[in-house]
Design a protein around this motif. Structure first.
Motif, short mmCIF file in Angstrom:
data_model
loop_
_atom_site.label_atom_id
_atom_site.label_comp_id
_atom_site.label_asym_id
_atom_site.label_seq_id
_atom_site.Cartn_x
_atom_site.Cartn_y
_atom_site.Cartn_z
N ALA A 219 -9.13 -40.04 -0.71
CA ALA A 219 -10.03 -40.89 -2.39
C ALA A 219 -11.59 -41.36 -2.14
O ALA A 219 -12.74 -40.46 -2.24
CB ALA A 219 -9.43 -42.05 -2.79
N VAL A 220 -11.61 -41.53 -1.16
CA VAL A 220 -13.21 -42.17 -0.17
C VAL A 220 -12.99 -41.85 1.26
O VAL A 220 -11.72 -42.15 2.51
CB VAL A 220 -13.80 -43.32 -0.36
CG1 VAL A 220 -14.63 -44.26 1.01
CG2 VAL A 220 -13.70 -43.57 -1.82
N LEU A 221 -14.03 -41.29 1.92
CA LEU A 221 -14.46 -41.02 3.39
C LEU A 221 -16.11 -41.30 3.90
O LEU A 221 -16.83 -40.59 3.35
CB LEU A 221 -13.49 -39.53 4.14
CG LEU A 221 -14.36 -38.99 5.16
CD1 LEU A 221 -13.12 -40.15 6.69
CD2 LEU A 221 -13.34 -37.69 4.86
N ALA A 222 -15.76 -42.31 4.23
CA ALA A 222 -17.08 -43.29 5.22
C ALA A 222 -17.47 -42.71 6.09
O ALA A 222 -16.90 -42.84 7.09
CB ALA A 222 -17.46 -44.06 3.85
N VAL A 223 -18.92 -42.92 6.98
CA VAL A 223 -19.15 -42.80 8.32
C VAL A 223 -20.05 -44.11 8.65
O VAL A 223 -20.94 -44.24 7.52
CB VAL A 223 -19.92 -41.31 8.36
CG1 VAL A 223 -19.57 -41.38 9.57
CG2 VAL A 223 -19.22 -39.95 8.09
N HIS A 224 -19.91 -44.18 9.92
CA HIS A 224 -20.48 -45.23 10.04
C HIS A 224 -20.75 -45.37 11.21
O HIS A 224 -20.19 -45.11 12.14
CB HIS A 224 -19.70 -47.11 9.57
CG HIS A 224 -20.98 -48.29 9.96
ND1 HIS A 224 -21.82 -48.37 9.69
CD2 HIS A 224 -20.52 -49.61 10.69
CE1 HIS A 224 -22.10 -49.49 9.92
NE2 HIS A 224 -21.35 -50.50 10.58
N THR A 225 -22.07 -45.87 11.54
CA THR A 225 -22.45 -45.67 13.01
C THR A 225 -22.24 -47.33 13.64
O THR A 225 -23.10 -48.42 12.79
CB THR A 225 -24.02 -45.84 13.88
OG1 THR A 225 -23.80 -44.53 12.64
CG2 THR A 225 -23.88 -45.58 14.53
N GLU A 226 -21.38 -47.79 14.71
CA GLU A 226 -21.24 -48.88 15.30
C GLU A 226 -22.33 -49.39 16.26
O GLU A 226 -22.67 -48.43 16.69
CB GLU A 226 -19.98 -49.58 16.35
CG GLU A 226 -18.78 -48.80 14.75
CD GLU A 226 -17.70 -49.45 15.26
OE1 GLU A 226 -16.82 -50.78 15.52
OE2 GLU A 226 -16.99 -48.67 15.65
N PRO A 227 -22.78 -51.07 16.05
CA PRO A 227 -23.77 -51.18 17.24
C PRO A 227 -22.86 -50.48 18.72
O PRO A 227 -21.67 -51.12 18.57
CB PRO A 227 -23.57 -52.38 16.92
CG PRO A 227 -23.07 -52.92 15.92
CD PRO A 227 -22.40 -51.83 15.58
N GLY A 228 -24.23 -50.59 19.93
CA GLY A 228 -23.64 -50.62 21.05
C GLY A 228 -24.96 -50.06 21.89
O GLY A 228 -25.69 -49.44 21.95
#
Length: 279
Positions: A219-228
């Motif tokens: 129903a939802v597909l999202a993208v997030h960039t994690e710190p590192g």
């Protein structure tokens, strides 16, 4: 309402000084100060940091109450700045989770800021993007070097309610991801215990894919960039996302950057935003 009077002393939390006193009917005082409480005193708003004693049963019996207060400083409306131009209107509810359940914690402001959306919802997406552009055109604040440091107005997105209008298979997506993909459990929000029901998260390098599933249907597909540290090239991930987007006719929307990304450009987008290194 009780007519019994309680002698209330008000102390300043910063200095310890007595800033006032009053006799108030017991019925005008809350049953407990254990929850967060504010009050108006001398034309200012104060938060109650400590109440001695804390409950009406106790200070009703003694007839005395001491409140230690901290003044709440408020800024004029024009001085309040938001760090982002837009937020998603609704957050999913959080429920209790079994002990030891894997949980990936997101900040509430990060929810659905970069997401995949069915191409047939283009009209809804464009309407919301126009509103976000107004935050940049009318409400942005920049320093002397032209760099953005805040927004005086923010757009709260209400659409699309379900960004994936067609059938997008979770198992198909996971099967396309490279072998290094790592399951991160369910989604939680900072400061809230528990996990969002039917949520999931999987990471490849610094790229986090997360969302909500109804069985195998996303129903939802999202993208997030994690710190590192500096991101490594992820050609297999890029290929998997491009293929998934083509198969399900999806576009990537970066709401805060006011960007709409087709499948062929997903690799360039991820590299430009630092989510993956350039090959």
């Amino acid at each position: 309402m009780s007519k019994k009077l309680v002698r209330v002393a008000f102390l300043d939390a910063d200095t310890g000084a007595r800033i006032g006193h009053s006799e108030l009917p017991l019925g005008q005082l809350p049953e407990s100060f254990q929850a967060a409480t504010t009050l108006e005193l001398a034309g200012a708003t104060w938060s109650v940091e400590r109440a001695e004693p804390p409950t009406s049963a106790q200070f009703g019996a003694t007839g005395t109450l001491t409140l230690t207060l901290r003044r709440i400083e408020t800024a004029p409306p024009g001085d309040v700045l938001y760090s982002l131009p837009t937020l998603c209107a609704t957050l999913p509810a959080v429920a209790g989770a079994p002990a030891g359940a894997d949980r990936l914690e997101l900040h509430e402001d990060d929810w659905r800021q970069v997401e995949l959306v069915s191409a047939d919802l283009g009209d809804e997406v464009q309407t919301e993007l126009r509103a976000v552009r107004q935050s940049f055109e009318q409400h942005v604040r920049r320093d002397e070097h032209g760099r953005i440091y805040g927004f005086q107005g923010i757009h709260i997105r209400s659409q699309p309610v379900r960004p994936l209008s067609g059938t997008v298979s979770r198992s198909r997506l996971l099967s396309l991801l490279p072998p290094g993909a790592r399951s991160r459990g369910g989604i939680g929000f900072r400061g809230q215990p528990g996990i969002v029901p039917s949520s999931f998260a999987v990471s490849v390098g610094r790229v986090l894919l997360y969302g909500l599933a109804d069985g195998d249907s996303l129903a939802v597909l999202a993208v997030h960039t994690e710190p590192g540290p500096a991101a490594e090239p992820q050609p297999e991930l890029v290929a998997a996302l491009e293929r998934s987007m083509r198969e399900a006719d999806l576009l990537l929307v970066d709401w805060c950057r006011v960007a709409l990304v087709p499948p062929a450009s997903i690799g360039d987008y991820l590299a430009a935003t630092g989510a993956v290194g350039r090959s």
